[in-house]
Every structure is written in structure tokens, then in C-alpha cells.
Design a protein around this motif. Structure first.
Motif, mmCIF file in Angstrom:
data_model
loop_
_atom_site.group_PDB
_atom_site.id
_atom_site.type_symbol
_atom_site.label_atom_id
_atom_site.label_comp_id
_atom_site.label_asym_id
_atom_site.label_seq_id
_atom_site.Cartn_x
_atom_site.Cartn_y
_atom_site.Cartn_z
ATOM 1 N N HIS A 1 -9.075 -6.395 -1.980
ATOM 2 C CA HIS A 1 -8.341 -5.136 -1.752
ATOM 3 C C HIS A 1 -7.483 -5.244 -0.492
ATOM 4 C CE1 HIS A 1 -8.114 -0.902 -0.194
ATOM 5 N NE2 HIS A 1 -7.610 -0.751 -1.396
ATOM 6 N N ASP A 2 -8.089 -5.776 0.582
ATOM 7 C CA ASP A 2 -7.358 -5.913 1.843
ATOM 8 C C ASP A 2 -6.165 -6.862 1.689
ATOM 9 O OD1 ASP A 2 -9.061 -4.161 3.008
ATOM 10 O OD2 ASP A 2 -9.732 -5.493 4.613
ATOM 11 N N ALA A 3 -6.336 -7.917 0.907
ATOM 12 C CA ALA A 3 -5.236 -8.873 0.715
ATOM 13 C C ALA A 3 -4.041 -8.178 0.064
ATOM 14 C CB ALA A 3 -5.697 -10.044 -0.141
ATOM 15 N N GLU A 4 -4.328 -7.290 -0.877
ATOM 16 C CA GLU A 4 -3.234 -6.563 -1.523
ATOM 17 C C GLU A 4 -2.562 -5.597 -0.533
ATOM 18 O OE1 GLU A 4 -4.163 -4.818 -5.320
ATOM 19 O OE2 GLU A 4 -2.261 -3.712 -5.348
ATOM 20 N N MET A 5 -3.374 -5.005 0.346
ATOM 21 C CA MET A 5 -2.787 -4.113 1.352
ATOM 22 C C MET A 5 -1.925 -4.886 2.342
ATOM 23 S SD MET A 5 -5.113 -0.943 2.080
ATOM 24 C CE MET A 5 -6.203 -1.764 3.193
ATOM 25 N N ILE A 6 -2.426 -6.054 2.763
ATOM 26 C CA ILE A 6 -1.655 -6.887 3.701
ATOM 27 C C ILE A 6 -0.308 -7.239 3.072
ATOM 28 C CG2 ILE A 6 -1.538 -9.156 4.846
ATOM 29 C CD1 ILE A 6 -4.632 -8.999 5.103
ATOM 30 N N SER A 7 -0.324 -7.634 1.802
ATOM 31 C CA SER A 7 0.964 -8.045 1.225
ATOM 32 C C SER A 7 1.888 -6.849 1.039
ATOM 33 C CB SER A 7 0.790 -8.873 -0.051
ATOM 34 O OG SER A 7 0.066 -8.151 -0.985
ATOM 35 N N THR A 8 1.337 -5.668 0.725
ATOM 36 C CA THR A 8 2.189 -4.468 0.624
ATOM 37 C C THR A 8 2.791 -4.114 1.984
ATOM 38 O OG1 THR A 8 0.800 -3.674 -1.173
ATOM 39 C CG2 THR A 8 2.246 -2.048 -0.139
ATOM 40 N N LEU A 9 1.981 -4.218 3.038
ATOM 41 C CA LEU A 9 2.491 -3.915 4.388
ATOM 42 C C LEU A 9 3.578 -4.916 4.777
ATOM 43 C CD1 LEU A 9 -0.956 -3.070 6.036
ATOM 44 C CD2 LEU A 9 0.943 -1.459 5.712
ATOM 45 N N ARG A 10 3.363 -6.187 4.430
ATOM 46 C CA ARG A 10 4.370 -7.214 4.768
ATOM 47 C C ARG A 10 5.653 -7.004 3.979
ATOM 48 N NH1 ARG A 10 0.192 -11.980 5.689
ATOM 49 N NH2 ARG A 10 -0.125 -11.573 7.916
ATOM 50 N N GLU A 11 5.479 -6.664 2.699
ATOM 51 C CA GLU A 11 6.649 -6.376 1.839
ATOM 52 C C GLU A 11 7.542 -5.306 2.479
ATOM 53 O OE1 GLU A 11 5.957 -4.579 -2.198
ATOM 54 O OE2 GLU A 11 4.775 -6.436 -2.342
ATOM 55 N N HIS A 12 6.905 -4.329 3.114
ATOM 56 C CA HIS A 12 7.665 -3.240 3.727
ATOM 57 C C HIS A 12 7.965 -3.500 5.203
ATOM 58 C CE1 HIS A 12 6.185 -1.332 0.034
ATOM 59 N NE2 HIS A 12 7.302 -0.631 0.125
ATOM 60 N N GLU A 13 7.735 -4.739 5.622
ATOM 61 C CA GLU A 13 8.059 -5.184 6.988
ATOM 62 C C GLU A 13 7.485 -4.270 8.063
ATOM 63 O OE1 GLU A 13 12.305 -5.627 6.727
ATOM 64 O OE2 GLU A 13 12.092 -7.636 5.887
ATOM 65 N N VAL A 14 6.189 -3.976 7.884
ATOM 66 C CA VAL A 14 5.509 -3.079 8.820
ATOM 67 C C VAL A 14 5.176 -3.810 10.122
ATOM 68 C CG1 VAL A 14 3.292 -1.898 9.165
ATOM 69 C CG2 VAL A 14 4.622 -1.504 7.072
#
Ligand code: GRF
Length: 203
Positions: free
Chosen positions: A68-81
Motif C-alpha cells: 500500500h505504501d509503495a503505491e502511495m509513494i509512487s502517487t506522491l512522486r507522480e505529482h512531484e510532491v
């Protein structure tokens, strides 16, 4: 512009206060890039959509934390957080998540840390009998409610208080404290010395 990624699980009143402060120009130098909830029905997600912000549900139930965390990390990176804001995110973060954003994750906790970490902090404060309570904006490290303190605000505990009235008094301060804490981090004017968060540029 620092790009904020908000993580929440429920009501989202802290997120709403931050979003309003940004919209009103009271919190400068940052913008909300994405709002992520681990619960599809979180009220905070609806608030995000009403505000026209990018809102994503990444359901956690039934999934391994690391996955779950891996998916959150990639979503955050996708949005350049640049900065992750935990706003009532009611799930522990994996060490991998914390390491992916070193000194780039903030949380707000409804007590004057290090007193009363963990769940039901306001109730713990009442039971203990403290006469001053409050909230803490802090960096997230691998220990629960433990990272370097960015900002605290106190409120009195009144004799007539129950957990609900005390929580409401603290929440009012949370809504002010979180934006002030974010402003400190975004300013780039503070540094960590030991466990202290101190201003190194005077204006
Ligand atoms: C707040 O009390 C916050 O301190 C704690 O969770 C609660 C979230 O409330 N971490 P809301 O979802 O921001 O309204």
C-alpha cells in the motif's frame, strides 16, 4: 513553489483549514498537488474534489502495508510532491515510506508531545489530569509521534471538560498551528539543531 501531498483518512478539517489558508493567500510558497485517502469514503476526499483539487483513494484494507505504501509513494512522486502532510491519516507508515521522504513528512498530534502519543491523546490528557493541553506539529520519523517538533500551541483544560469539549478546543488551535508550522518549513529559514527547530535567518 513547494508542492504538498496531503494524506488523510476521515473528516479532513485540518486539510480544509490548510487549503483555505492557501486559497486566501495566508499560506504562501506552497500549493496542494494531491490529496490521498486510504479510505474511499473519507469526507476529506469530497472536500478536496469540491475545491477542484486532485483527490485519490488508495484503499488500504486487505493489503500489506509495504504494498500500500509503495503505491502511495509512487502517487506522491507522480505529482512531484516535496512535502507530505499527514492530516488525520490513521495508519502507521512503513519505514520505507518515511525513508522515501526524509524530513519531508509533517504530522499534527492533539497533545503537547512528548506527552500522550498514540490514539485518544485528548482522553489520555483528561485521565492524567494535566491542566494544560494542546497540539504539536512535528516531523515524522520512524517512531510514532516522535520526530522533531516544529510548533506547539497550548489550551487550558477546564474542570467541566470531557473528551469532546477538550478535543474541540484543541482542534481550533490545530487549524491555526498546522498552517503556521508548514509556513516555517516552507520558509527555509529554520534548521534542526539536535532536536530543536530554530530560526537561522533573521528578518
Ligand atoms: C486531529 O485531531 C489530528 O490532530 C489527528 O487526527 C485528527 C484529524 O482530524 N492527527 P481532521 O480529519 O483533520 O478533522
Amino acid at each position: 513553489m513547494m508542492r504538498l501531498g496531503i494524506l488523510l483518512s476521515g473528516r479532513g478539517s485540518n486539510f480544509a483549514a490548510i487549503a483555505e489558508n492557501i486559497a486566501q493567500g495566508r499560506l504562501k510558497g506552497c500549493e496542494i498537488a494531491v490529496v490521498i485517502s486510504n479510505k474511499v469514503d473519507a469526507a476529506g476526499l469530497a472536500i478536496a474534489r469540491e475545491r477542484g483539487l486532485k483527490a485519490v483513494a488508495i484503499e488500504a484494507r486487505g493489503r500489506k502495508r509495504a504494498e500500500h505504501d509503495a503505491e502511495m509513494i509512487s502517487t506522491l512522486r507522480e505529482h512531484e510532491v516535496d512535502l507530505v502532510i499527514l492530516a488525520g491519516y490513521m495508519r502507521l507508515l512503513s519505514p520505507e515510506f518515511v525513508q522515501a521522504f526524509p524530513l519531508r513528512i509533517l504530522n499534527i498530534h492533539p497533545s503537547l508531545l512528548p506527552a500522550f502519543p498514540g490514539l485518544d491523546a485528548q482522553e489520555q490528557a483528561l485521565i492524567y489530569g494535566v491542566q494544560v493541553a494542546g497540539c504539536t506539529v512535528h516531523f515524522v520519523d520512524e517512531e510514532l509521534d516522535h520526530g522533531v517538533i516544529v510548533l506547539q500551541k497550548s489550551v487550558p483544560v477546564l474542570e467541566a471538560d470531557d473528551a469532546q469539549t477538550l478535543s474541540a478546543r484543541i482542534l481550533e488551535q490545530e487549524h491555526i498551528a498546522y498552517s503556521e508550522g508548514i509556513a516555517r518549513v516552507v520558509s527555509g529559514e529554520y534548521q534542526i539543531i539536535g532536536r530543536r527547530y530554530v530560526r537561522h535567518i533573521s528578518s
